[in-house]
Design an enzyme around this catalytic site. Structure first.
Site, mmCIF file in Angstrom:
data_model
loop_
_atom_site.group_PDB
_atom_site.id
_atom_site.type_symbol
_atom_site.label_atom_id
_atom_site.label_comp_id
_atom_site.label_asym_id
_atom_site.label_seq_id
_atom_site.Cartn_x
_atom_site.Cartn_y
_atom_site.Cartn_z
ATOM 1 N N HIS A 1 0.855 -1.197 0.000
ATOM 2 C CA HIS A 1 0.000 0.000 0.000
ATOM 3 C C HIS A 1 0.890 1.247 0.000
ATOM 4 C CE1 HIS A 1 -3.434 -2.569 1.760
ATOM 5 N NE2 HIS A 1 -3.622 -2.393 0.455
ATOM 6 N N ALA A 2 0.632 2.115 -0.990
ATOM 7 C CA ALA A 2 1.545 3.218 -1.311
ATOM 8 C C ALA A 2 1.821 4.144 -0.128
ATOM 9 C CB ALA A 2 0.973 4.000 -2.479
ATOM 10 N N ARG A 3 0.776 4.549 0.595
ATOM 11 C CA ARG A 3 0.905 5.609 1.616
ATOM 12 C C ARG A 3 1.560 5.115 2.893
ATOM 13 N NH1 ARG A 3 -5.621 6.012 2.350
ATOM 14 N NH2 ARG A 3 -5.988 3.983 3.368
ATOM 15 N N GLU A 4 1.768 3.783 3.019
ATOM 16 C CA GLU A 4 2.275 3.226 4.279
ATOM 17 C C GLU A 4 3.801 3.231 4.259
ATOM 18 O OE1 GLU A 4 -1.806 0.598 4.221
ATOM 19 O OE2 GLU A 4 0.082 -0.490 4.437
ATOM 20 N N GLU B 1 0.553 -4.584 11.220
ATOM 21 C CA GLU B 1 0.195 -3.166 11.108
ATOM 22 C C GLU B 1 1.152 -2.442 12.047
ATOM 23 O OE1 GLU B 1 -1.637 -1.665 8.975
ATOM 24 O OE2 GLU B 1 -3.759 -2.233 9.018
ATOM 25 N N HIS C 1 2.497 -3.694 6.843
ATOM 26 C CA HIS C 1 1.601 -2.565 6.566
ATOM 27 C C HIS C 1 1.664 -1.548 7.702
ATOM 28 C CE1 HIS C 1 -0.838 -4.429 3.244
ATOM 29 N NE2 HIS C 1 -0.203 -5.488 3.705
ATOM 30 N N SER C 2 0.910 -0.474 7.551
ATOM 31 C CA SER C 2 0.637 0.426 8.682
ATOM 32 C C SER C 2 -0.771 0.959 8.513
ATOM 33 C CB SER C 2 1.647 1.588 8.691
ATOM 34 O OG SER C 2 1.305 2.582 7.724
ATOM 35 N N TYR C 3 -1.447 1.614 9.469
ATOM 36 C CA TYR C 3 -0.991 1.698 10.859
ATOM 37 C C TYR C 3 -2.036 1.028 11.760
ATOM 38 C CZ TYR C 3 -4.569 5.295 11.042
ATOM 39 O OH TYR C 3 -5.772 5.950 10.962
ATOM 40 N N ASN D 1 -4.067 -5.703 -1.918
ATOM 41 C CA ASN D 1 -4.370 -6.584 -0.791
ATOM 42 C C ASN D 1 -5.814 -7.069 -0.793
ATOM 43 O OD1 ASN D 1 -3.007 -7.959 1.223
ATOM 44 N ND2 ASN D 1 -3.699 -6.571 2.828
ATOM 45 N N ARG D 2 -6.490 -6.905 -1.934
ATOM 46 C CA ARG D 2 -7.815 -7.496 -2.187
ATOM 47 C C ARG D 2 -7.807 -8.265 -3.513
ATOM 48 N NH1 ARG D 2 -7.521 -5.458 2.014
ATOM 49 N NH2 ARG D 2 -9.058 -4.275 3.233
ATOM 50 N N ARG E 1 -3.397 4.662 -1.929
ATOM 51 C CA ARG E 1 -3.278 3.309 -1.347
ATOM 52 C C ARG E 1 -3.013 2.240 -2.406
ATOM 53 N NH1 ARG E 1 -5.674 -0.137 2.921
ATOM 54 N NH2 ARG E 1 -6.638 -1.976 2.004
ATOM 55 N N TYR F 1 -10.922 -6.297 10.728
ATOM 56 C CA TYR F 1 -12.136 -6.212 9.908
ATOM 57 C C TYR F 1 -12.064 -7.289 8.808
ATOM 58 C CZ TYR F 1 -8.845 -2.922 7.589
ATOM 59 O OH TYR F 1 -7.739 -2.301 7.050
HETATM 60 N N1 LIG Z 1 -5.071 -9.684 4.467
HETATM 61 C C1 LIG Z 1 -5.830 -8.809 5.333
HETATM 62 C C2 LIG Z 1 -5.077 -8.513 6.625
HETATM 63 C C3 LIG Z 1 -5.877 -7.559 7.463
HETATM 64 C C4 LIG Z 1 -6.120 -6.217 6.779
HETATM 65 C C5 LIG Z 1 -4.811 -5.521 6.505
HETATM 66 C C6 LIG Z 1 -5.007 -4.075 6.056
HETATM 67 C C7 LIG Z 1 -3.665 -3.474 5.853
HETATM 68 SE SE1 LIG Z 1 -3.778 -1.623 5.385
HETATM 69 C C8 LIG Z 1 -5.817 -3.994 4.762
HETATM 70 O O1 LIG Z 1 -5.363 -4.538 3.751
HETATM 71 O O2 LIG Z 1 -6.907 -3.404 4.795
HETATM 72 ZN ZN LIG Z 2 -1.861 -1.677 4.119
HETATM 73 ZN ZN LIG Z 3 -3.245 -0.759 7.414
#
Ligand SMILES: NCCCCC[C@@H](C[SeH])C(=O)O
Ligand SMILES: [Zn+2]
Ligand SMILES: [Zn+2]
Length: 307
Positions: free
Chosen positions: A67-70, A269, A195-197, A142-143, A125, A247
């Site tokens: 994710h770019a902003r992290e 995170e 990742h963050s945060y 990440n989706r 992101r 989440y």
């Molecule tokens: N693979 C999902 C792990 C939990 C969410 C991680 C966060 C990192 Se910004 C996300 O992708 O929304």
């Molecule tokens: Zn992330």
């Molecule tokens: Zn995150």
């Protein structure tokens, strides 16, 4: 006082220069592997960290900058590589880890987005893939992995921050990582995505509320790492299965790696808890990276002891 190179954020070109320089300087420890390229044809370089003895060992995977902003994420991958090459054969923990496992480090998994967050939009992101039928840009990498892809917790709208992409691994960055891991799936024993945060240590599943078979084991490994951060740095990291304790987030690299058979898979995170969020000041890099390093070493040693 002159802050060290590793206590500053670096633009993309700088990081490519660093990859080149560091792998040449520590050619005994580091090998550069090109695993693919981004939408805008930026190279995806993996640094393979290995201790002495060049027989193929089991491996750890660590990706940063999905994710770019992290920005703290690529900063940590650089910090981790530097720590490892500097203290291998000096500090017992990293020496034990590298004598038993190779570590594949991908410092910037989303170079196009990272560059964009430096030049155009600090809060970007996603990656920078274009859509033929929509003006909106970018897929959430990440989706985009094949784990309950595009179900609840992601969006099929290209304008959304969690857009899942046209199909699983539609994005070159996600495809490069999944192809590389598949080609080494019998060697990779631990998967880490940085990742963050929020200061959390997350393990599968995030793509569903289902509990994984070795949930208790992952919970204890994460709890141990969080406890070490608490003891050494007096900072609180939460931990737990993603969907329940954070989440619902389908299509993630960690869940996909887990379903491939990598029984130990975590998403970190990093700092902070919201005061600065993604805009963590450079003065906080050192502590944030030290905390993450403690967690990586703790988890790696736990996995090694499981053998
Ligand atoms: N693979 C999902 C792990 C939990 C969410 C991680 C966060 C990192 Se910004 C996300 O992708 O929304
Ligand atoms: Zn992330
Ligand atoms: Zn995150």
């Amino acid at each position: 006082s002159s802050t060290s190179y590793y206590e500053r954020y670096h633009p993309l070109e700088d990081i490519y220069h660093w990859i080149n320089k560091t792998s040449r300087e520590y050619s005994e420890r580091l090998q550069v592997i090109l695993i693919g390229s981004s939408v805008e044809k930026q190279p995806l370089f993996v640094l393979k960290l290995s201790g002495k003895g060049h027989q193929p060992k089991k491996a750890i995977w660590m990706d940063c900058g999905i994710h770019a902003r992290e920005w703290i994420s690529p900063a940590f991958c650089m910090w981790f590589v530097q720590y490892s090459v500097m203290f291998y054969n000096q500090h017992s923990d990293i020496t034990e880890i590298l004598d038993k496992m190779d570590i594949y480090v991908l410092p910037v998994m989303n170079p196009d987005g990272y560059k964009y967050s430096w030049i155009e939009n600090r809060m970007w992101r996603k990656n920078r893939s274009r859509n033929v039928d929509n003006a909106c840009v970018g897929t959430d990498l990440n989706r985009n992995f094949d784990a309950n892809w595009c179900t609840k917790g992601s969006s099929d709208n290209p304008c959304d921050e969690t857009y899942c992409g046209r199909f699983p691994e539609s994005e070159p960055e996600a495809a490069a990582v999944s192809n590389f891991i598949r080609s080494r799936k019998d060697l990779v024993k631990l998967y880490l995505s940085i990742h963050s945060y929020s200061q959390m240590l997350i393990f599968p599943y995030s793509c569903s509320y289902q509990e994984v078979p070795n949930h208790q084991e992952l919970y204890e490994i994460a709890r141990e790492a969080a406890m070490k951060i608490k003891i050494h740095y007096k900072n609180n990291y939460k931990f737990g299965a993603g969907a329940k304790s954070f989440y619902l987030a389908p299509g993630g690299s960690d869940d996909w790696a887990y379903n491939l058979g990598i029984d130990y898979s975590f998403t970190f995170e990093l700092q902070d808890n919201g005061r600065y969020g993604f805009l963590l000041p450079p003065s906080h890099i050192s502590k944030a990276c030290s905390e993450a390093l403690t967690a990586v070493k703790s988890i790696a040693l736990s996995v090694i002891k499981k053998r």
